[in-house]
Design a protein around this motif. Structure first.
Motif, PDB file in Angstrom:
ATOM      1  N   ARG A 141      64.162 136.605  52.238  1.00 44.36           N
ATOM      2  CA  ARG A 141      64.184 137.979  52.502  1.00 44.36           C
ATOM      3  C   ARG A 141      62.839 138.698  52.178  1.00 44.36           C
ATOM      4  N   THR A 142      62.140 138.294  50.977  1.00 40.63           N
ATOM      5  CA  THR A 142      61.079 138.906  50.667  1.00 40.63           C
ATOM      6  C   THR A 142      59.939 138.526  51.760  1.00 40.63           C
ATOM      7  N   HIS A 143      59.801 137.277  52.062  1.00 42.42           N
ATOM      8  CA  HIS A 143      59.043 136.575  52.927  1.00 42.42           C
ATOM      9  C   HIS A 143      59.171 137.257  54.115  1.00 42.42           C
ATOM     10  N   LEU A 144      60.329 137.162  54.536  1.00 38.83           N
ATOM     11  CA  LEU A 144      60.449 137.706  56.037  1.00 38.83           C
ATOM     12  C   LEU A 144      60.014 139.349  56.044  1.00 38.83           C
ATOM     13  N   GLN A 145      60.379 139.919  54.854  1.00 38.10           N
ATOM     14  CA  GLN A 145      60.042 141.228  54.911  1.00 38.10           C
ATOM     15  C   GLN A 145      58.331 141.540  54.884  1.00 38.10           C
ATOM     16  N   LYS A 146      57.639 140.474  54.343  1.00 36.84           N
ATOM     17  CA  LYS A 146      56.105 140.406  54.615  1.00 36.84           C
ATOM     18  C   LYS A 146      55.721 140.518  55.973  1.00 36.84           C
ATOM     19  N   VAL A 147      56.574 139.560  56.782  1.00 33.91           N
ATOM     20  CA  VAL A 147      56.161 139.042  58.140  1.00 33.91           C
ATOM     21  C   VAL A 147      56.281 140.309  59.048  1.00 33.91           C
ATOM     22  N   VAL A 148      57.651 141.065  58.578  1.00 35.60           N
ATOM     23  CA  VAL A 148      58.054 142.412  59.295  1.00 35.60           C
ATOM     24  C   VAL A 148      56.836 143.419  59.055  1.00 35.60           C
ATOM     25  N   ASN A 149      56.518 143.647  57.852  1.00 34.99           N
ATOM     26  CA  ASN A 149      55.506 144.483  57.719  1.00 34.99           C
ATOM     27  C   ASN A 149      54.222 144.370  58.379  1.00 34.99           C
ATOM     28  N   VAL A 150      53.791 143.221  58.561  1.00 37.89           N
ATOM     29  CA  VAL A 150      52.480 142.652  59.177  1.00 37.89           C
ATOM     30  C   VAL A 150      52.758 143.145  60.848  1.00 37.89           C
ATOM     31  N   ILE A 151      53.746 142.906  61.306  1.00 42.06           N
ATOM     32  CA  ILE A 151      54.130 143.028  62.615  1.00 42.06           C
ATOM     33  C   ILE A 151      54.414 144.675  62.826  1.00 42.06           C
ATOM     34  N   ARG A 152      54.791 145.356  61.969  1.00 43.39           N
ATOM     35  CA  ARG A 152      55.034 146.820  62.114  1.00 43.39           C
ATOM     36  C   ARG A 152      53.362 147.509  62.126  1.00 43.39           C
ATOM     37  N   LYS A 153      52.391 146.824  61.611  1.00 42.47           N
ATOM     38  CA  LYS A 153      51.227 147.210  61.428  1.00 42.47           C
ATOM     39  C   LYS A 153      50.400 147.393  62.600  1.00 42.47           C
ATOM     40  N   TRP A 154      51.143 146.450  63.596  1.00 45.65           N
ATOM     41  CA  TRP A 154      50.228 146.148  65.025  1.00 45.65           C
ATOM     42  C   TRP A 154      50.595 147.152  65.774  1.00 45.65           C
ATOM     43  N   GLY A 155      51.653 148.265  65.703  1.00 43.75           N
ATOM     44  CA  GLY A 155      51.861 149.125  66.586  1.00 43.75           C
ATOM     45  C   GLY A 155      52.319 148.926  68.077  1.00 43.75           C
ATOM     46  N   ALA A 156      52.989 147.763  68.098  1.00 36.84           N
ATOM     47  CA  ALA A 156      53.569 147.487  69.544  1.00 36.84           C
ATOM     48  C   ALA A 156      54.954 147.326  69.626  1.00 36.84           C
ATOM     49  N   THR A 157      55.557 147.432  70.723  1.00 41.61           N
ATOM     50  CA  THR A 157      56.920 147.082  70.874  1.00 41.61           C
ATOM     51  C   THR A 157      57.056 145.469  70.797  1.00 41.61           C
ATOM     52  N   THR A 158      58.252 145.258  69.674  1.00 35.43           N
ATOM     53  CA  THR A 158      57.936 143.701  69.496  1.00 35.43           C
ATOM     54  C   THR A 158      59.410 143.236  69.610  1.00 35.43           C
ATOM     55  N   ILE A 159      59.835 141.929  70.327  1.00 36.26           N
ATOM     56  CA  ILE A 159      60.931 141.342  69.991  1.00 36.26           C
ATOM     57  C   ILE A 159      60.553 140.071  69.217  1.00 36.26           C
ATOM     58  N   ILE A 160      61.678 139.942  68.122  1.00 35.19           N
ATOM     59  CA  ILE A 160      61.470 138.889  67.057  1.00 35.19           C
ATOM     60  C   ILE A 160      62.902 138.163  67.535  1.00 35.19           C
ATOM     61  N   THR A 161      62.653 136.732  67.871  1.00 37.06           N
ATOM     62  CA  THR A 161      63.824 136.225  68.361  1.00 37.06           C
ATOM     63  C   THR A 161      64.236 135.407  67.040  1.00 37.06           C
ATOM     64  N   ALA A 162      65.419 134.890  66.741  1.00 44.84           N
ATOM     65  CA  ALA A 162      65.998 134.067  65.828  1.00 44.84           C
ATOM     66  C   ALA A 162      66.989 133.317  66.267  1.00 44.84           C
ATOM     67  N   ASP A 163      67.375 132.063  65.517  1.00 45.78           N
ATOM     68  CA  ASP A 163      68.320 131.214  65.860  1.00 45.78           C
ATOM     69  C   ASP A 163      69.699 131.916  65.262  1.00 45.78           C
ATOM     70  N   ASP A 164      70.764 131.767  65.880  1.00 49.17           N
ATOM     71  CA  ASP A 164      72.138 132.176  65.305  1.00 49.17           C
ATOM     72  C   ASP A 164      72.464 131.094  64.133  1.00 49.17           C
ATOM     73  N   MET A 165      73.298 131.706  63.254  1.00 51.77           N
ATOM     74  CA  MET A 165      73.878 130.872  62.265  1.00 51.77           C
ATOM     75  C   MET A 165      74.647 129.871  62.757  1.00 51.77           C
ATOM     76  N   VAL A 166      74.582 128.697  62.332  1.00 52.15           N
ATOM     77  CA  VAL A 166      75.753 127.617  62.631  1.00 52.15           C
ATOM     78  C   VAL A 166      76.359 127.173  61.459  1.00 52.15           C
ATOM     79  N   PRO A 167      77.756 127.114  61.586  1.00 49.22           N
ATOM     80  CA  PRO A 167      78.637 127.484  62.809  1.00 49.22           C
ATOM     81  C   PRO A 167      78.458 129.189  62.394  1.00 49.22           C
ATOM     82  N   PRO A 168      78.790 129.943  63.827  1.00 45.13           N
ATOM     83  CA  PRO A 168      78.826 131.340  63.457  1.00 45.13           C
ATOM     84  C   PRO A 168      79.841 131.891  62.983  1.00 45.13           C
ATOM     85  N   ASP A 169      79.703 133.187  62.292  1.00 46.06           N
ATOM     86  CA  ASP A 169      80.760 133.753  61.839  1.00 46.06           C
ATOM     87  C   ASP A 169      81.357 134.706  62.809  1.00 46.06           C
ATOM     88  N   PRO A 170      82.630 134.583  63.470  1.00 45.67           N
ATOM     89  CA  PRO A 170      82.906 135.637  64.345  1.00 45.67           C
ATOM     90  C   PRO A 170      83.033 136.835  64.039  1.00 45.67           C
TER      91      PRO A 170
END
Length: 180
Positions: A141-170
């Motif tokens: 979570r801390t690592h991803l927050q650093k990545v998100v903070n970097v992206i926010r500085k860029w000032g662009a509309t951003t789509i971040i993709t991620a894999d779903d959890m397997v198996p998914p929780d319905p």
């Protein structure tokens, strides 16, 4: 009527903009999750293609999973000439092989310079999952927050993709890295 306080970025994806009140909020981060083959890359590429062609908004595609040639090949079936769009600097593609993932955050300044030089307004970050896997589970979570903070500085509309959890929780839609 456009909302001046909360400007929108039109996705150009049929039916989506109407559903989300005219488009994505400008400079927002959007988490897009799904399993392999669910269309995350296609959706994301369409967001950039429509931005470049219809709204004259240059885009940046950061690939952490799939090589550029593969994305180009797969998207050609939609009639999108991504190599030409890249040559014309409408969309810039940067791929990070797995052995270079750790250098991403260190290259923040270079990426920001590219964004400023080209006037990039739309970014796709596909997929954040390999970056999340670099951190131990208790630090993810801390690592991803650093990545998100970097992206926010860029000032662009951003789509971040991620894999779903397997198996998914319905009961709780959740990615395997917790980016949402």
């Amino acid at each position: 009527m456009a909302n001046v306080l909360f400007p929108k970025v039109v996705s150009g994806i049929a039916g989506l903009d109407e559903t989300i009140d005219g488009g994505f909020s400008k400079n927002n981060l959007i988490a897009l999750s799904g399993s392999t083959g669910s269309g995350r890359t296609t959706f994301s590429a369409q967001f950039l293609v429509n931005g470049a062609l219809k709204s004259k908004e240059p885009g940046l595609y950061l690939s952490f999973d799939e090589p550029k040639f593969s994305i180009f090949s797969n998207m050609a079936s939609f009639g999108w000439d991504l190599p030409k769009m890249e040559r014309d600097k409408q969309i810039v593609f940067i791929e990070y092989p797995h052995n270079e993932l750790e250098s991403f955050v260190e290259q923040e300044g270079q990426i920001l310079e590219l964004i400023d030089t080209l006037g990039v307004e739309r970014i796709v970050f596909d997929s954040v999952s390999p970056l999340a896997d670099l951190a131990e589970p208790e630090m993810r979570r801390t690592h991803l927050q650093k990545v998100v903070n970097v992206i926010r500085k860029w000032g662009a509309t951003t789509i971040i993709t991620a894999d779903d959890m397997v198996p998914p929780d319905p009961n709780i839609p959740r990615t395997n890295c917790g980016i949402e």
